[in-house]
Design a protein around this motif. Structure first.
Motif, PDB file in Angstrom:
ATOM      1  N   MET A  91       0.826  -1.208   0.000  1.00 49.49           N
ATOM      2  CA  MET A  91       0.000   0.000   0.000  1.00 49.49           C
ATOM      3  C   MET A  91       0.865   1.264   0.000  1.00 49.49           C
ATOM      4  SD  MET A  91      -3.149  -0.963  -0.140  1.00 49.49           S
ATOM      5  CE  MET A  91      -2.547  -2.280  -1.197  1.00 49.49           C
ATOM      6  N   GLY A  92       2.018   1.192   0.658  1.00 52.20           N
ATOM      7  CA  GLY A  92       2.945   2.322   0.642  1.00 52.20           C
ATOM      8  C   GLY A  92       3.447   2.615  -0.763  1.00 52.20           C
ATOM      9  N   MET A  93       3.742   1.562  -1.530  1.00 51.80           N
ATOM     10  CA  MET A  93       4.159   1.754  -2.932  1.00 51.80           C
ATOM     11  C   MET A  93       3.039   2.399  -3.740  1.00 51.80           C
ATOM     12  SD  MET A  93       7.264   1.044  -3.555  1.00 51.80           S
ATOM     13  CE  MET A  93       7.075   1.111  -5.345  1.00 51.80           C
ATOM     14  N   ASP A  94       1.806   1.973  -3.487  1.00 53.84           N
ATOM     15  CA  ASP A  94       0.666   2.575  -4.197  1.00 53.84           C
ATOM     16  C   ASP A  94       0.548   4.064  -3.871  1.00 53.84           C
ATOM     17  OD1 ASP A  94       0.087   0.156  -5.318  1.00 53.84           O
ATOM     18  OD2 ASP A  94      -1.548  -0.341  -3.924  1.00 53.84           O
ATOM     19  N   MET A  95       0.764   4.409  -2.594  1.00 52.23           N
ATOM     20  CA  MET A  95       0.679   5.817  -2.198  1.00 52.23           C
ATOM     21  C   MET A  95       1.769   6.644  -2.880  1.00 52.23           C
ATOM     22  SD  MET A  95      -0.253   5.776   1.847  1.00 52.23           S
ATOM     23  CE  MET A  95      -0.316   7.554   1.826  1.00 52.23           C
ATOM     24  N   ILE A  96       2.969   6.076  -2.973  1.00 52.96           N
ATOM     25  CA  ILE A  96       4.062   6.793  -3.634  1.00 52.96           C
ATOM     26  C   ILE A  96       3.760   6.991  -5.113  1.00 52.96           C
ATOM     27  CG2 ILE A  96       6.489   6.578  -4.343  1.00 52.96           C
ATOM     28  CD1 ILE A  96       6.965   5.227  -1.610  1.00 52.96           C
ATOM     29  N   SER A  97       3.205   5.969  -5.765  1.00 54.77           N
ATOM     30  CA  SER A  97       2.829   6.095  -7.180  1.00 54.77           C
ATOM     31  C   SER A  97       1.798   7.199  -7.366  1.00 54.77           C
ATOM     32  CB  SER A  97       2.272   4.762  -7.692  1.00 54.77           C
ATOM     33  OG  SER A  97       3.237   3.746  -7.604  1.00 54.77           O
ATOM     34  N   MET A  98       0.838   7.250  -6.451  1.00 50.02           N
ATOM     35  CA  MET A  98      -0.186   8.294  -6.528  1.00 50.02           C
ATOM     36  C   MET A  98       0.432   9.673  -6.308  1.00 50.02           C
ATOM     37  SD  MET A  98      -3.603   8.699  -4.181  1.00 50.02           S
ATOM     38  CE  MET A  98      -2.644   9.137  -2.734  1.00 50.02           C
ATOM     39  N   SER A 155      -7.197  -4.070  13.090  1.00 47.55           N
ATOM     40  CA  SER A 155      -7.752  -2.987  12.269  1.00 47.55           C
ATOM     41  C   SER A 155      -7.803  -3.389  10.801  1.00 47.55           C
ATOM     42  CB  SER A 155      -6.893  -1.727  12.427  1.00 47.55           C
ATOM     43  OG  SER A 155      -6.803  -1.335  13.776  1.00 47.55           O
ATOM     44  N   LEU A 156      -6.733  -4.006  10.306  1.00 44.43           N
ATOM     45  CA  LEU A 156      -6.680  -4.445   8.906  1.00 44.43           C
ATOM     46  C   LEU A 156      -7.774  -5.460   8.610  1.00 44.43           C
ATOM     47  CD1 LEU A 156      -5.219  -4.605   6.148  1.00 44.43           C
ATOM     48  CD2 LEU A 156      -3.726  -6.351   7.154  1.00 44.43           C
ATOM     49  N   VAL A 157      -7.924  -6.444   9.492  1.00 48.65           N
ATOM     50  CA  VAL A 157      -8.949  -7.472   9.297  1.00 48.65           C
ATOM     51  C   VAL A 157     -10.341  -6.852   9.309  1.00 48.65           C
ATOM     52  CG1 VAL A 157     -10.012  -9.490  10.375  1.00 48.65           C
ATOM     53  CG2 VAL A 157      -7.536  -9.355  10.197  1.00 48.65           C
ATOM     54  N   THR A 158     -10.564  -5.889  10.196  1.00 51.25           N
ATOM     55  CA  THR A 158     -11.871  -5.225  10.274  1.00 51.25           C
ATOM     56  C   THR A 158     -12.164  -4.447   8.994  1.00 51.25           C
ATOM     57  OG1 THR A 158     -11.602  -5.011  12.666  1.00 51.25           O
ATOM     58  CG2 THR A 158     -13.290  -3.646  11.640  1.00 51.25           C
ATOM     59  N   LEU A 159     -11.166  -3.757   8.473  1.00 47.15           N
ATOM     60  CA  LEU A 159     -11.369  -3.020   7.219  1.00 47.15           C
ATOM     61  C   LEU A 159     -11.653  -3.969   6.067  1.00 47.15           C
ATOM     62  CD1 LEU A 159      -8.547  -0.297   7.451  1.00 47.15           C
ATOM     63  CD2 LEU A 159     -10.982  -0.028   7.910  1.00 47.15           C
ATOM     64  N   SER A 176     -15.584  -0.582   5.226  1.00 47.42           N
ATOM     65  CA  SER A 176     -15.993   0.790   5.545  1.00 47.42           C
ATOM     66  C   SER A 176     -14.961   1.824   5.097  1.00 47.42           C
ATOM     67  CB  SER A 176     -16.233   0.925   7.051  1.00 47.42           C
ATOM     68  OG  SER A 176     -15.074   0.530   7.775  1.00 47.42           O
ATOM     69  N   LEU A 177     -13.699   1.404   5.011  1.00 44.45           N
ATOM     70  CA  LEU A 177     -12.629   2.299   4.573  1.00 44.45           C
ATOM     71  C   LEU A 177     -11.697   1.534   3.641  1.00 44.45           C
ATOM     72  CD1 LEU A 177     -11.700   3.930   8.008  1.00 44.45           C
ATOM     73  CD2 LEU A 177     -12.700   5.137   6.068  1.00 44.45           C
ATOM     74  N   PRO A 178     -11.012   2.229   2.732  1.00 47.09           N
ATOM     75  CA  PRO A 178     -10.054   1.530   1.867  1.00 47.09           C
ATOM     76  C   PRO A 178      -8.874   1.000   2.677  1.00 47.09           C
ATOM     77  CG  PRO A 178      -9.914   3.912   1.553  1.00 47.09           C
ATOM     78  CD  PRO A 178     -11.117   3.664   2.407  1.00 47.09           C
ATOM     79  N   ILE A 179      -8.269  -0.092   2.207  1.00 49.18           N
ATOM     80  CA  ILE A 179      -7.172  -0.734   2.929  1.00 49.18           C
ATOM     81  C   ILE A 179      -5.953   0.173   3.022  1.00 49.18           C
ATOM     82  CG2 ILE A 179      -5.666  -2.769   3.012  1.00 49.18           C
ATOM     83  CD1 ILE A 179      -8.616  -3.299   3.510  1.00 49.18           C
ATOM     84  N   ASP A 180      -5.746   1.021   1.999  1.00 49.54           N
ATOM     85  CA  ASP A 180      -4.552   1.875   2.032  1.00 49.54           C
ATOM     86  C   ASP A 180      -4.613   2.915   3.155  1.00 49.54           C
ATOM     87  OD1 ASP A 180      -6.412   3.644   1.032  1.00 49.54           O
ATOM     88  OD2 ASP A 180      -5.448   3.895  -0.913  1.00 49.54           O
ATOM     89  N   TYR A 181      -5.754   2.983   3.850  1.00 49.69           N
ATOM     90  CA  TYR A 181      -5.858   3.845   5.022  1.00 49.69           C
ATOM     91  C   TYR A 181      -4.835   3.424   6.078  1.00 49.69           C
ATOM     92  CZ  TYR A 181      -7.871   5.947   9.241  1.00 49.69           C
ATOM     93  OH  TYR A 181      -8.047   6.643  10.391  1.00 49.69           O
ATOM     94  N   VAL A 182      -4.587   2.107   6.179  1.00 45.66           N
ATOM     95  CA  VAL A 182      -3.621   1.602   7.155  1.00 45.66           C
ATOM     96  C   VAL A 182      -2.239   2.179   6.880  1.00 45.66           C
ATOM     97  CG1 VAL A 182      -2.485  -0.467   8.062  1.00 45.66           C
ATOM     98  CG2 VAL A 182      -4.925  -0.520   7.519  1.00 45.66           C
TER      99      VAL A 182
END
Length: 630
Positions: free
Chosen positions: A130-137, A234-238, A243-249
């Motif tokens: 998810m961190g790589m996705d955030m950097i790409s964005m 938290s990850l399992v709950t998401l 309710s929220l996107p996984i990249d929120y973590v």
């Protein structure tokens, strides 16, 4: 031809050895140079910021403001926090609940250690991806840091880098565990880990709150580190609720610790470690012995007083016990004290380390509750001193009854003055921290950085306890200790946000207030809850988990948030000496090489006195708020 080839034949093994040595160095020490430079940098940057604001700007008319310092220090702080986590994994240092794990057979301990690693691995892989996705964005739509004018994807790169390194260290540790046990144990661990996550992967709907707390408790029971348990739950709950996107973590993993107040934690830890390495505890003990030594139980009284002094430097209970107990427990035994009593006194006095400022639990409570850290510091002074005086009175009574007299030696004004002079540099640390904060010169974080810088200078150039042989290890100890706490706070932020979305604090508050609206009863119930939790959970973890739940309840019945912070910290400090998991008891018993059970029995009357102090602090708010209101 043969002569030309000979050097190659001889040199090849040498080159191979060099290559392997370099790879081994990268494997063993990859993080260390970055951590050393990073920690030193943020100490120097924030110290420079403080002196620049109050000295340079007053001397130079057009000096301007060094607005870049705080932002640069925050980014470096986030980087070293996540780079230090792999080091903590490698050293097997973490905050976990071991009650069940310690009672397993050796075979199942091997298996569940690998299960814990594999669970942690899941979180590490998710955050790295998810961190790589955030950097790409960020690269597609760049955002610029306001002070440094650099793209935000540069500081955010720590997420894939740091969590990938964690994954690497977890794989290495799991491989070592398989070699210690067997491949079948590794397979069993993989199967158990898969079974843990199957309900979520199958999309079974248990409700977000049930999943959040159910998985959190499950991870705690099997021994997953508390911070990772919070993040995984938290990850399992998401995943299950959507309710929220996984990249929120991943996003919160960065933004939650990109905080100036939180930076005080590694600085206070550094100040304690740097000063302790230079023989500080021995100088403080000599001073306390000069003042209190002639009385019955003089060494016990000196021990408690020294712990109170050291508390104003280290901010840590176990660190206080280790630093002072290693000197005083053998000395008390040598002078005829009961060895279990000696351990119990040091363990209890070490708990004062989190009451008297500076205190990391107060920093964490202040961040979690948005209460003033400065007010929390000053509010903790009287409860800490009161606890120390009660322990001293008890020690005096027990020592007089058992004939444990003080050391007979000549004491004079001159010897006392010399002891003060020898300890002067140690006694300056509380003056720097508290004087800087309450004099309006420094924020708590700036005061902590200046104290760390002061401790570094004193440790290297004056006490000379910090040298080329131990300075790197001291820096690594600071980084790994603080990283464990920082990651715990990051994951607790995610956990707390999901609780807020699901209205868990409001529901619990409504339930309790529906039973009673009596402040006395509610505070009593909370004290009982915290005393129970303190027996198996580390204080910092309890604070980040429980503050969002309990604070709304107490504020509705008129309890001041600063007062409640003192109640929480004093309460959880008792957990440091509460059997069966009191960490101070572990440290004291290991110093004296005695059984924990014997020390636990000796500490019971002391626990009763500490609970009496807790009740006084709870129901007489003036003990905490008197100095704050002045």
């Amino acid at each position: 031809m043969a002569t030309n080839m000979a050097p190659t034949a001889v040199g090849a093994p040498s080159q191979e050895k060099t290559r392997r040595g370099f790879l081994q160095m990268l494997n063993d020490d990859f993080e260390k140079p970055f951590l050393f430079i990073g920690l030193l940098s943020i100490i120097l940057i924030i110290t420079f910021q403080t002196f620049y604001r109050y000295i340079v700007t007053n001397l130079v008319e057009d000096a301007g403001s060094a607005v870049w310092t705080e932002e640069l220090a925050r980014f470096i702080f986030v980087w070293i926090s996540y780079l230090a986590a792999p080091l903590a994994i490698k050293k097997r240092e973490n905050i976990r609940v071991d009650i069940v794990f310690d009672r397993l057979s050796q075979k199942w301990q091997h298996i569940f250690w690998m299960v814990n690693n594999l669970c942690f691995l899941v979180l590490g892989v998710v955050v790295a991806v998810m961190g790589m996705d955030m950097i790409s964005m960020q690269m597609r739509s760049p955002q610029i840091a306001p002070a440094l004018q650099i793209p935000y994807y540069i500081p955010y790169m720590i997420l894939p880098i740091g969590f990938s390194l964690m994954v690497l260290r977890l794989v290495q540790d799991t491989y070592k565990e398989i070699k210690r046990s067997s491949i079948m144990h590794g397979i069993a661990a993989a199967v158990i880990t898969a079974l843990i996550f199957i309900p979520v992967l199958l999309g079974i709907d248990f409700g977000a709150t049930t999943v959040l707390f159910g998985y959190f408790l499950l991870f705690l029971v099997i021994g997953v580190p508390i911070g990772i348990s919070l993040g995984l739950a938290s990850l399992v709950t998401l995943l299950s609720s959507g309710s929220l996107p996984i990249d929120y973590v991943a996003q919160i993993s960065f933004t939650s610790i990109d905080s100036f107040p939180i930076m005080a934690i590694p600085f206070f830890i550094a100040a304690g470690i740097f000063m302790g390495s230079g023989g500080l505890s021995e100088r403080l003990l000599n001073l306390a012995d000069e003042l209190l030594g002639p009385l019955p139980g003089g060494m016990a009284l000196a021990t408690i007083a020294t712990c109170m002094f050291f508390a104003a430097i280290s901010g840590s209970g176990p660190a206080t016990v280790a630093a002072i107990g290693s000197l005083t427990i053998p000395a008390m035994i040598e002078r005829g004290y009961d060895k279990y009593f000696a351990c119990a006194v040091v363990a209890a006095a070490g708990a004062i380390g989190v009451m008297i400022p500076p205190s990391n639990p107060f920093v964490i409570y202040g961040v979690a509750s948005q209460a003033s850290i400065g007010k929390l510091f000053i509010a903790g002074i009287l409860p800490g001193v009161l606890t120390g005086l009660v322990l001293m009175a008890f020690s005096y009574w027990v020592s007089k009854r058992n004939g444990w007299m003080g050391e007979e030696k000549e004491r004079s004004v001159k010897s006392i003055a010399k002891a003060f002079w020898d300890a002067k540099l140690a006694l300056m640390v509380p003056v720097i921290v508290l004087g800087g904060i309450y004099g309006g010169l420094m924020t708590p974080t700036e005061a902590a950085a200046v104290a760390a810088f002061y401790g570094l200078i004193v440790g290297i150039f004056i006490y000379k306890g910090l040298n080329r042989h131990n300075i790197v290890d001291s820096f690594m100890e600071v980084c790994s200790t603080s990283a464990i706490v920082i990651i715990l706070m990051a994951m607790a932020t995610i956990f707390g946000y999901i609780m807020t979305v699901e209205q868990v604090p409001a529901k619990i508050a409504g339930f309790i207030l529906g039973m009673t609206n009596s402040k006395i009863v509610i505070l009593l119930l909370i004290n009982v809850l915290l005393l129970i939790i303190g027996t198996f959970m580390e204080a910092l973890a309890a604070i980040v988990i429980l503050v969002p739940i309990l604070l709304p309840i107490v504020t509705k019945v008129g309890v001041d948030p600063v007062h409640f912070g003192i109640i929480m910290v004093v309460n959880l400090a008792i957990g440091f000496v509460t059997p069966p998991v009191g960490v101070n008891l572990f440290v004291a018993s290991s110093v004296a090489k005695v059984k924990l059970g014997d020390v636990s029995r000796q500490v019971l009357p002391i626990l009763g006195l500490m609970i009496a102090v807790l009740l006084a602090v709870t129901y007489i708010p003036e003990i905490s708020l008197m100095l704050v209101n002045d």
